[in-house]
Design a protein around this motif. Structure first.
Motif, PDB file in Angstrom:
ATOM      1  N   LEU A  55       0.829  -1.193   0.000  1.00 36.21           N
ATOM      2  CA  LEU A  55       0.000   0.000   0.000  1.00 36.21           C
ATOM      3  C   LEU A  55       0.873   1.257   0.000  1.00 36.21           C
ATOM      4  CD1 LEU A  55      -2.659  -1.022   2.683  1.00 36.21           C
ATOM      5  CD2 LEU A  55      -3.065  -0.777   0.226  1.00 36.21           C
ATOM      6  N   PRO A  56       0.340   2.399  -0.483  1.00 38.23           N
ATOM      7  CA  PRO A  56       1.104   3.651  -0.443  1.00 38.23           C
ATOM      8  C   PRO A  56       1.500   4.011   0.985  1.00 38.23           C
ATOM      9  CG  PRO A  56      -0.854   3.890  -1.825  1.00 38.23           C
ATOM     10  CD  PRO A  56      -0.984   2.571  -1.125  1.00 38.23           C
ATOM     11  N   ILE A  57       2.680   4.608   1.118  1.00 36.84           N
ATOM     12  CA  ILE A  57       3.193   5.005   2.426  1.00 36.84           C
ATOM     13  C   ILE A  57       3.157   6.529   2.560  1.00 36.84           C
ATOM     14  CG2 ILE A  57       5.208   5.062   3.945  1.00 36.84           C
ATOM     15  CD1 ILE A  57       4.032   2.292   3.745  1.00 36.84           C
ATOM     16  N   PHE A  58       2.564   6.982   3.642  1.00 36.11           N
ATOM     17  CA  PHE A  58       2.474   8.391   3.991  1.00 36.11           C
ATOM     18  C   PHE A  58       3.409   8.609   5.174  1.00 36.11           C
ATOM     19  CE2 PHE A  58      -0.937  11.489   5.966  1.00 36.11           C
ATOM     20  CZ  PHE A  58       0.028  12.471   6.135  1.00 36.11           C
ATOM     21  N   LEU A  59       4.491   9.370   4.959  1.00 37.10           N
ATOM     22  CA  LEU A  59       5.424   9.676   6.041  1.00 37.10           C
ATOM     23  C   LEU A  59       5.018  10.988   6.703  1.00 37.10           C
ATOM     24  CD1 LEU A  59       8.966   8.720   4.668  1.00 37.10           C
ATOM     25  CD2 LEU A  59       7.501   7.463   6.265  1.00 37.10           C
ATOM     26  N   ASP A  60       4.449  10.879   7.865  1.00 37.41           N
ATOM     27  CA  ASP A  60       3.958  12.040   8.598  1.00 37.41           C
ATOM     28  C   ASP A  60       5.047  12.532   9.538  1.00 37.41           C
ATOM     29  OD1 ASP A  60       2.303  13.984   9.634  1.00 37.41           O
ATOM     30  OD2 ASP A  60       1.231  12.610  10.969  1.00 37.41           O
ATOM     31  N   LEU A  61       6.055  13.176   8.970  1.00 38.02           N
ATOM     32  CA  LEU A  61       7.226  13.584   9.741  1.00 38.02           C
ATOM     33  C   LEU A  61       7.141  15.032  10.211  1.00 38.02           C
ATOM     34  CD1 LEU A  61      10.031  11.867   7.633  1.00 38.02           C
ATOM     35  CD2 LEU A  61       8.734  10.971   9.590  1.00 38.02           C
ATOM     36  N   LYS A  62       6.202  15.796   9.666  1.00 40.27           N
ATOM     37  CA  LYS A  62       5.985  17.191  10.075  1.00 40.27           C
ATOM     38  C   LYS A  62       7.304  17.968  10.158  1.00 40.27           C
ATOM     39  CE  LYS A  62       1.709  16.264  12.663  1.00 40.27           C
ATOM     40  NZ  LYS A  62       1.665  14.786  12.611  1.00 40.27           N
ATOM     41  N   LEU A  63       8.060  17.955   9.088  1.00 42.54           N
ATOM     42  CA  LEU A  63       9.355  18.615   9.053  1.00 42.54           C
ATOM     43  C   LEU A  63       9.192  20.125   9.266  1.00 42.54           C
ATOM     44  CD1 LEU A  63      10.867  16.717   5.999  1.00 42.54           C
ATOM     45  CD2 LEU A  63      11.208  16.227   8.437  1.00 42.54           C
ATOM     46  N   HIS A  64      10.053  20.685  10.117  1.00 42.61           N
ATOM     47  CA  HIS A  64       9.966  22.101  10.456  1.00 42.61           C
ATOM     48  C   HIS A  64      11.349  22.553  10.915  1.00 42.61           C
ATOM     49  CE1 HIS A  64       7.597  25.421  12.862  1.00 42.61           C
ATOM     50  NE2 HIS A  64       8.494  25.920  12.043  1.00 42.61           N
ATOM     51  N   ASP A  65      12.047  23.229  10.003  1.00 39.36           N
ATOM     52  CA  ASP A  65      13.407  23.680  10.304  1.00 39.36           C
ATOM     53  C   ASP A  65      13.765  24.744   9.279  1.00 39.36           C
ATOM     54  OD1 ASP A  65      16.186  23.690  11.221  1.00 39.36           O
ATOM     55  OD2 ASP A  65      15.778  21.687  12.014  1.00 39.36           O
ATOM     56  N   ILE A  66      15.017  25.144   9.235  1.00 43.71           N
ATOM     57  CA  ILE A  66      15.408  26.114   8.218  1.00 43.71           C
ATOM     58  C   ILE A  66      15.284  25.458   6.840  1.00 43.71           C
ATOM     59  CG2 ILE A  66      16.933  27.343   9.820  1.00 43.71           C
ATOM     60  CD1 ILE A  66      19.309  26.013   8.397  1.00 43.71           C
ATOM     61  N   PRO A  67      15.080  26.238   5.786  1.00 41.10           N
ATOM     62  CA  PRO A  67      14.820  25.662   4.460  1.00 41.10           C
ATOM     63  C   PRO A  67      15.848  24.639   4.002  1.00 41.10           C
ATOM     64  CG  PRO A  67      14.313  27.999   4.433  1.00 41.10           C
ATOM     65  CD  PRO A  67      14.931  27.712   5.774  1.00 41.10           C
ATOM     66  N   ASN A  68      17.126  24.923   4.200  1.00 43.28           N
ATOM     67  CA  ASN A  68      18.163  24.014   3.725  1.00 43.28           C
ATOM     68  C   ASN A  68      18.099  22.660   4.423  1.00 43.28           C
ATOM     69  OD1 ASN A  68      20.692  23.628   2.114  1.00 43.28           O
ATOM     70  ND2 ASN A  68      21.552  23.323   4.171  1.00 43.28           N
ATOM     71  N   THR A  69      17.814  22.674   5.709  1.00 42.99           N
ATOM     72  CA  THR A  69      17.737  21.430   6.475  1.00 42.99           C
ATOM     73  C   THR A  69      16.535  20.595   6.046  1.00 42.99           C
ATOM     74  OG1 THR A  69      18.867  22.385   8.382  1.00 42.99           O
ATOM     75  CG2 THR A  69      17.492  20.454   8.796  1.00 42.99           C
ATOM     76  N   VAL A  70      15.398  21.241   5.852  1.00 44.64           N
ATOM     77  CA  VAL A  70      14.206  20.515   5.431  1.00 44.64           C
ATOM     78  C   VAL A  70      14.392  19.946   4.029  1.00 44.64           C
ATOM     79  CG1 VAL A  70      11.767  20.777   4.833  1.00 44.64           C
ATOM     80  CG2 VAL A  70      12.642  21.727   6.970  1.00 44.64           C
ATOM     81  N   ALA A  71      15.011  20.712   3.140  1.00 43.10           N
ATOM     82  CA  ALA A  71      15.286  20.207   1.791  1.00 43.10           C
ATOM     83  C   ALA A  71      16.194  18.981   1.856  1.00 43.10           C
ATOM     84  CB  ALA A  71      15.924  21.297   0.936  1.00 43.10           C
ATOM     85  N   GLY A  72      17.205  19.027   2.713  1.00 45.57           N
ATOM     86  CA  GLY A  72      18.102  17.886   2.865  1.00 45.57           C
ATOM     87  C   GLY A  72      17.382  16.667   3.400  1.00 45.57           C
ATOM     88  N   ALA A  73      16.466  16.878   4.339  1.00 47.53           N
ATOM     89  CA  ALA A  73      15.693  15.768   4.885  1.00 47.53           C
ATOM     90  C   ALA A  73      14.795  15.151   3.817  1.00 47.53           C
ATOM     91  CB  ALA A  73      14.858  16.252   6.067  1.00 47.53           C
ATOM     92  N   MET A  74      14.187  15.987   2.988  1.00 49.49           N
ATOM     93  CA  MET A  74      13.346  15.479   1.904  1.00 49.49           C
ATOM     94  C   MET A  74      14.161  14.618   0.937  1.00 49.49           C
ATOM     95  SD  MET A  74      10.194  16.481   2.369  1.00 49.49           S
ATOM     96  CE  MET A  74       9.438  16.286   0.771  1.00 49.49           C
ATOM     97  N   GLN A  75      15.358  15.072   0.625  1.00 48.66           N
ATOM     98  CA  GLN A  75      16.216  14.306  -0.279  1.00 48.66           C
ATOM     99  C   GLN A  75      16.631  12.979   0.353  1.00 48.66           C
ATOM    100  OE1 GLN A  75      19.261  17.240  -0.958  1.00 48.66           O
ATOM    101  NE2 GLN A  75      18.212  18.130  -2.733  1.00 48.66           N
ATOM    102  N   ALA A  76      16.825  12.985   1.675  1.00 45.29           N
ATOM    103  CA  ALA A  76      17.264  11.782   2.371  1.00 45.29           C
ATOM    104  C   ALA A  76      16.198  10.685   2.379  1.00 45.29           C
ATOM    105  CB  ALA A  76      17.665  12.122   3.806  1.00 45.29           C
ATOM    106  N   ILE A  77      14.935  11.054   2.189  1.00 39.99           N
ATOM    107  CA  ILE A  77      13.872  10.033   2.206  1.00 39.99           C
ATOM    108  C   ILE A  77      13.395   9.658   0.806  1.00 39.99           C
ATOM    109  CG2 ILE A  77      13.091  10.548   4.553  1.00 39.99           C
ATOM    110  CD1 ILE A  77      10.811  12.192   3.367  1.00 39.99           C
TER     111      ILE A  77
END
Length: 225
Positions: A55-77
């Protein structure tokens, strides 16, 4: 949409129990939502294991940080191939724009507006001089202008947001069946009410995962839709 809009919130502490529950109800849900509790306990390995349910996976991580950090986290997943990922709208336009730009091609990025555990008094205590409804609509407008796919909001706001954002993707948590216990949620509606108001995804956890018979509970909720 033809697909079942129910995403089962699976925040069980044991990976084997989470996978067993997901398989048991898989024919009566449309996807699996994995939140912070699950991700912190089981990480990438746990997500890979739940992918096996099919089934599709929904990652409910609620990322909230400076833009560069959140972008890096998105790339990591990226490797986890999530269908949906949450970030916090309160992180601001630049953070939301960078999160969307860094997301996988087939991943919807949705912004959390006001948590369904918060009411007007809670917002006032943290310095937000707006009620949950007005704050959710304000943040929905910001998320829309930042190019996100949609938002997370309660069933009380989804109808109004849907009118303003016709093609948005709306995730509604905090849902309870008509005879269900509210628990720590303060702004709840039934799954059917949320769906009728324009919800794309219905997040349901405890009414299924903690039911005496989870399969029967999932079937009962599906039947109302």
């Amino acid at each position: 949409m033809n697909r079942n809009p129910v995403y089962l919130a699976l925040d069980l502490p044991r990976l084997d129990a989470a996978e067993a529950l997901a398989r048991k109800v898989s024919g009566h849900i449309g996807g699996i939502k994995l939140g912070l509790e699950f991700f912190c306990a089981h990480g990438h390995h746990g997500v890979h294991e739940l992918h096996k349910v099919g089934l599709p996976i929904f990652l409910d991580l609620k990322l909230h940080d400076i833009p560069n950090t959140v972008a890096g986290a998105m790339q990591a997943i990226h490797v986890l191939q999530p269908s949906i990922v949450t970030i916090h709208a309160a992180g601001g336009r630049a953070m939301m724009e960078d999160a969307k730009a860094a997301a996988g091609e087939n991943c919807k990025v949705v912004a959390v507006t006001v948590l369904t555990s918060l009411d007007g008094d809670d917002l006032s205590a943290i310095g937000v001089n707006a009620n949950p409804y007005d704050q959710a609509l304000r943040l929905a407008d910001l998320a829309h202008s930042a190019g996100l796919d949609g938002i997370v909001c309660s069933g009380h706001e989804v109808g109004a947001v849907h009118k303003q954002w016709k093609d948005g993707y709306f995730v509604v948590p905090g849902l309870r069946p008509a005879d269900g216990k509210v628990g720590d949620q303060k702004r709840t509606v039934t799954p059917r009410e949320a769906r009728d108001a324009g919800a794309s995804v219905l997040v349901i956890g405890r009414p299924i995962s903690r039911a005496e018979d989870p399969l029967a509970a999932a079937k009962a909720i599906e039947a109302t839709l």
